[in-house]
Design a protein around this motif. Structure first.
Motif: not given
Lengths: 122, 119
Positions: A47-53, B38-44
């Motif tokens: 979740k930190d790096l790639f979020g909800e997806v 940022a919420r849906v796809h994160g830091t990346f």
């Protein structure tokens, strides 16, 4: 000597899953995690790096040993890069410094049963 | 060399609260979109969209002007009242003038597409 004719057959069957043998190391000793907490940790790393997806990526814990904090994980091959990079960049759990050690990765589970690096000879 | 391709999304913001239109500006909207990514796809995801994000809004604005003008022409055809017809004709001619001015100001880079998403 006559040249021998030969035929080379290559079978390529892309494996659906990849298997990872990993171990979680904490800077301080005595940190315990049960299987559910370990799974939660994996999800939060994604979740930190790639979020909800990323957090929705299906990752299975095939085995987990609480004593050594080591596990065998299974992920679909298309998600391997996401999982591996999430584990690499995961550094803190509940304000405690930690790191994932990726010991082995293979598209075949059987390969994880033996590791030539850990082999003791003689 | 890998060439970054730009894609533009023209969206309509729908809200129950009519006052939100007053409080929304470019910067606030940009921030909201970035937070959602940022919420849906994160830091990346946040890092991936950080390059050249603000520049896309200008192109969308230009497309929106064209789209609205087309809508006005459709309304003109469906007009019954002479007063309404006059008002719409005035709006259309005003928008043509504005577009001519802004086209002289801007220098466009070729090869950018605008994609219209209409609900």
């Amino acid at each position: 000597m006559p040249a021998t004719a030969y035929e080379r057959l290559v079978y390529k069957s892309p494996s659906e899953y990849h298997y990872m043998k990993v171990c979680l190391e904490f800077q301080e000793h005595g940190v315990g995690l049960n299987t559910a907490q370990f799974k939660q940790l994996l999800v939060s790393a994604l979740k930190d790096l790639f979020g909800e997806v990323g957090a929705a990526l299906p990752v299975d814990i095939l085995t987990y040993e609480e004593k050594t904090l080591s596990a065998i994980l299974r992920v679909c091959s298309s998600g391997l890069a996401k999982l591996w990079s999430s584990l690499t960049l995961f550094g803190t759990y509940k304000n405690k410094k930690c790191a994932f050690r990726v010991i082995q990765v293979s598209p075949f589970l059987l390969a994880l049963s033996g590791n030539s690096r850990e082999q003791v000879l003689g | 060399m890998v060439r970054f391709k730009h894609r533009y999304l023209l969206c309509e913001l729908v809200s129950e609260d009519a006052r939100c239109r007053l409080s929304l500006d470019d910067r606030v909207l940009g921030g909201l979109v970035r937070d959602t990514i940022a919420r849906v796809h994160g830091t990346f995801g946040a890092a991936a969209c950080s390059v050249g994000f603000a520049g896309t809004i200008r192109t969308c604005q230009k497309f929106l002007i064209q789209y609205n003008r087309r809508q006005l022409l459709i309304l003109l055809q469906n007009c019954t009242d002479e007063g309404e017809r006059e008002a719409i004709r005035k709006s259309v001619s005003r928008s043509c003038l504005l577009e001519k001015e802004s086209a002289e100001e801007l220098s466009d880079s070729a090869g950018e597409e605008a994609v219209e998403i209409v609900e």
